[in-house]
Write an enzyme that holds these catalytic residues in place. Structure first.
Site, PDB file in Angstrom:
ATOM      1  N   ASP A 108      -1.920  -0.934  -5.596  1.00  0.00           N
ATOM      2  CA  ASP A 108      -1.033  -0.473  -4.520  1.00  0.00           C
ATOM      3  C   ASP A 108       0.453  -0.462  -4.854  1.00  0.00           C
ATOM      4  O   ASP A 108       1.271  -0.235  -3.987  1.00  0.00           O
ATOM      5  CB  ASP A 108      -1.276  -1.284  -3.240  1.00  0.00           C
ATOM      6  CG  ASP A 108      -0.384  -2.510  -3.132  1.00  0.00           C
ATOM      7  OD1 ASP A 108      -0.190  -3.199  -4.159  1.00  0.00           O
ATOM      8  OD2 ASP A 108       0.121  -2.762  -2.031  1.00  0.00           O
ATOM      9  N   GLU A 109       0.827  -0.750  -6.102  1.00  0.00           N
ATOM     10  CA  GLU A 109       2.264  -0.748  -6.377  1.00  0.00           C
ATOM     11  C   GLU A 109       2.557  -0.226  -7.773  1.00  0.00           C
ATOM     12  O   GLU A 109       1.738  -0.325  -8.671  1.00  0.00           O
ATOM     13  CB  GLU A 109       2.873  -2.141  -6.184  1.00  0.00           C
ATOM     14  CG  GLU A 109       2.449  -3.146  -7.202  1.00  0.00           C
ATOM     15  CD  GLU A 109       3.045  -4.535  -6.954  1.00  0.00           C
ATOM     16  OE1 GLU A 109       4.287  -4.656  -7.009  1.00  0.00           O
ATOM     17  OE2 GLU A 109       2.268  -5.458  -6.733  1.00  0.00           O
TER      18      GLU A 109
ATOM     19  N   ASP B 109       5.440   0.001  -2.941  1.00  0.00           N
ATOM     20  CA  ASP B 109       4.384  -0.979  -2.648  1.00  0.00           C
ATOM     21  C   ASP B 109       3.807  -0.667  -1.273  1.00  0.00           C
ATOM     22  O   ASP B 109       4.532  -0.625  -0.284  1.00  0.00           O
ATOM     23  CB  ASP B 109       5.009  -2.383  -2.680  1.00  0.00           C
ATOM     24  CG  ASP B 109       3.968  -3.489  -2.583  1.00  0.00           C
ATOM     25  OD1 ASP B 109       4.181  -4.536  -3.195  1.00  0.00           O
ATOM     26  OD2 ASP B 109       2.952  -3.302  -1.882  1.00  0.00           O
TER      27      ASP B 109
HETATM   28  N1  DCP Z   1      -4.529  -8.832  -3.080  1.00  0.00           N
HETATM   29  C1  DCP Z   1      -5.556  -9.729  -3.335  1.00  0.00           C
HETATM   30  N2  DCP Z   1      -5.273 -11.052  -3.589  1.00  0.00           N
HETATM   31  C2  DCP Z   1      -3.987 -11.481  -3.608  1.00  0.00           C
HETATM   32  C3  DCP Z   1      -2.938 -10.590  -3.356  1.00  0.00           C
HETATM   33  C4  DCP Z   1      -3.246  -9.262  -3.092  1.00  0.00           C
HETATM   34  O1  DCP Z   1      -6.720  -9.341  -3.333  1.00  0.00           O
HETATM   35  N3  DCP Z   1      -3.741 -12.760  -3.850  1.00  0.00           N
HETATM   36  C5  DCP Z   1      -4.872  -7.418  -2.787  1.00  0.00           C
HETATM   37  C6  DCP Z   1      -4.911  -7.170  -1.316  1.00  0.00           C
HETATM   38  C7  DCP Z   1      -3.644  -6.441  -1.014  1.00  0.00           C
HETATM   39  C8  DCP Z   1      -3.346  -5.719  -2.305  1.00  0.00           C
HETATM   40  O2  DCP Z   1      -3.879  -6.551  -3.326  1.00  0.00           O
HETATM   41  O3  DCP Z   1      -3.789  -5.555   0.088  1.00  0.00           O
HETATM   42  C9  DCP Z   1      -1.871  -5.485  -2.538  1.00  0.00           C
HETATM   43  O4  DCP Z   1      -1.173  -6.725  -2.647  1.00  0.00           O
HETATM   44  P1  DCP Z   1       0.262  -6.919  -2.049  1.00  0.00           P
HETATM   45  O5  DCP Z   1       0.787  -8.180  -2.605  1.00  0.00           O
HETATM   46  O6  DCP Z   1       1.080  -5.685  -2.230  1.00  0.00           O
HETATM   47  O7  DCP Z   1       0.020  -7.186  -0.494  1.00  0.00           O
HETATM   48  P2  DCP Z   1      -0.219  -6.163   0.687  1.00  0.00           P
HETATM   49  O8  DCP Z   1      -0.101  -4.749   0.232  1.00  0.00           O
HETATM   50  O9  DCP Z   1      -1.507  -6.484   1.347  1.00  0.00           O
HETATM   51  O10 DCP Z   1       0.926  -6.538   1.714  1.00  0.00           O
HETATM   52  P3  DCP Z   1       2.490  -6.194   1.613  1.00  0.00           P
HETATM   53  O11 DCP Z   1       2.767  -5.316   2.786  1.00  0.00           O
HETATM   54  O12 DCP Z   1       3.178  -7.512   1.724  1.00  0.00           O
HETATM   55  O13 DCP Z   1       2.723  -5.513   0.308  1.00  0.00           O
HETATM   56 MG    MG Z   2       1.511  -4.140  -0.921  1.00  0.00          MG
END
Ligand code: DCP
Ligand code: MG
Length: 372
Positions: free
Chosen positions: A104-105, A10
């Protein structure tokens, strides 16, 4: 069956990290990706912004209140998709069994390698070298544990839960972690946290009091199914570190949606249009994040008497722009007859068949009372 070796990868603060990579002036600063309007929501926040309490799906207004120096940056989905293609190409070099969950995951089944931890370390290094971004990796014997592990040492983390540590690890885990599996079922977490308010048998008020994996383990399977429906079977297994789901390269998603419950019931059409626009932004974020293609737009309205109606429209081609989604959803709302009632909830779903169920709405967020 021999034990599986599963890696969950992730990316860290994905959209925000891409923006900080491409715009050096944002590095080391609290940034949020999203629309900075009265009804905007945060897609994600950089790690500098998180100590303030800024996180995904938070309203932009509240985010700014929590962190006044927060910088809002508009999303650039094309760039995120390009990075996503790069990391998927890397995954593909290690195994054919790659199951992306979003841009991203992904889960990787690497049961064939000697050390999944070494592979994960190498994948992280390659992602950094090729994209300039950090990822976190979780390694264990199933999807549920691998996913929890990837979250455990974020950012830039790598954490392995070996078979002999599973029991102890799961017992101590705060229960919210179990529900990060698949899409977050925020409602279920809420039920657990507000346990004191739940009526189980209609006569007496019990608290479920489930705080950790050890607490969850005390529940028998039938009770969990009664409480959570079909998912109760999975939770019964999760409490024991068991998850039989396979890594399936092309899982077919049927719908994506979001909804919001109002602080006060309303029949004010202008207010409803604003509420709808916030829900729509979240839906559009999700459609982009999952690269979802669906032709059917479903509007769900729940009235003050808890009756619910849905109105849908199926297009000839998949919804391909935020503007199309805006137009269709506003048409559906404008055409809906409230029969003199007020609304308590509005939801929007994009599905790939007319039957796509609004029940599949998976994410809830509440702008009703930003203080809570
Ligand atoms: N995303 C979004 N709306 C959400 C959750 C996520 O648009 N409610 C998008 C933005 C994030 C991406 O999806 O950058 C990936 O989600 P993640 O939950 O993996 O969150 P992040 O990668 O941003 O942070 P982390 O470091 O906690 O994984
Ligand atoms: Mg993420």
């Amino acid at each position: 069956m021999p034990q599986r070796k599963i890696i969950h990868i992730d990316m860290d603060a994905f959209y925000a990290s891409v923006e900080q990579r491409d715009r050096p002036e944002y590095r080391g600063r609290p940034i949020a990706v999203g629309y900075d309007g009265p009804r905007g929501v945060v897609a994600t926040a950089s790690y500098e912004a998180r100590p303030y309490g800024v996180h995904s799906a938070l309203s932009s207004v509240l985010a700014k209140r929590l962190c006044p120096e927060l910088i809002f940056v508009p999303a650039r989905f094309d760039v995120y998709k390009a990075v996503s293609r790069q990391i998927r190409a890397i995954f593909g070099e290690y195994t054919e069994l790659v199951e992306p969950l979003s841009l991203d995951e992904a889960f990787l089944d690497v049961s064939h390698v000697r050390s999944a931890t070494l592979v994960a370390r190498e994948i992280k290094a390659r992602i950094l070298a090729e994209t300039g971004l950090t990822a976190s990796a979780g390694i264990s014997v199933n999807k549920m544990l691998a996913k929890i592990a990837s979250d455990y040492r974020k950012p830039d983390g790598l954490f392995t839960i070996p078979p002999e540590r599973i029991e102890e690890f799961v017992a101590g885990l705060p229960v919210e972690r179990f529900f990060g599996i698949g899409e977050v079922t925020a409602e279920k977490v809420r039920i657990l946290q507000e346990a004191d308010k739940i009526f189980i048998d209609g006569l007496k008020e019990y608290g479920l009091g489930i705080r950790t994996g050890a607490d969850l383990r005390l529940w028998n399977e039938a009770a969990l199914v009664q409480q959570f429906g079909k998912a109760g079977h999975s939770y019964y297994g999760y409490a024991r570190g068991i998850d039989e789901r396979e890594v399936t390269p092309n899982r077919v998603r049927k719908s994506l949606g979001a909804e919001t419950t109002f602080a006060e019931d309303t029949d004010d059409r202008e207010r409803l249009r604003l509420e709808l626009s916030a829900v729509r932004e979240e839906v559009w974020n999700r459609v982009m994040r999952h690269e979802f293609r669906g032709k059917t737009v479903v509007l769900k309205l729940k009235f003050d008497n808890f009756r619910q109606i849905t109105r849908s429209k199926t297009l000839f081609t998949p919804v391909d722009s935020a503007e199309t989604l805006r137009r269709v959803s506003e048409e559906l709302l404008a055409a809906a007859d409230f029969h003199g009632r007020k609304l308590r909830l509005i939801g929007l779903t994009v599905g790939n068949s007319p039957e796509a169920c609004p029940e599949c709405v998976q994410l809830r967020f509440d702008f009703g009372n930003p203080e809570t």
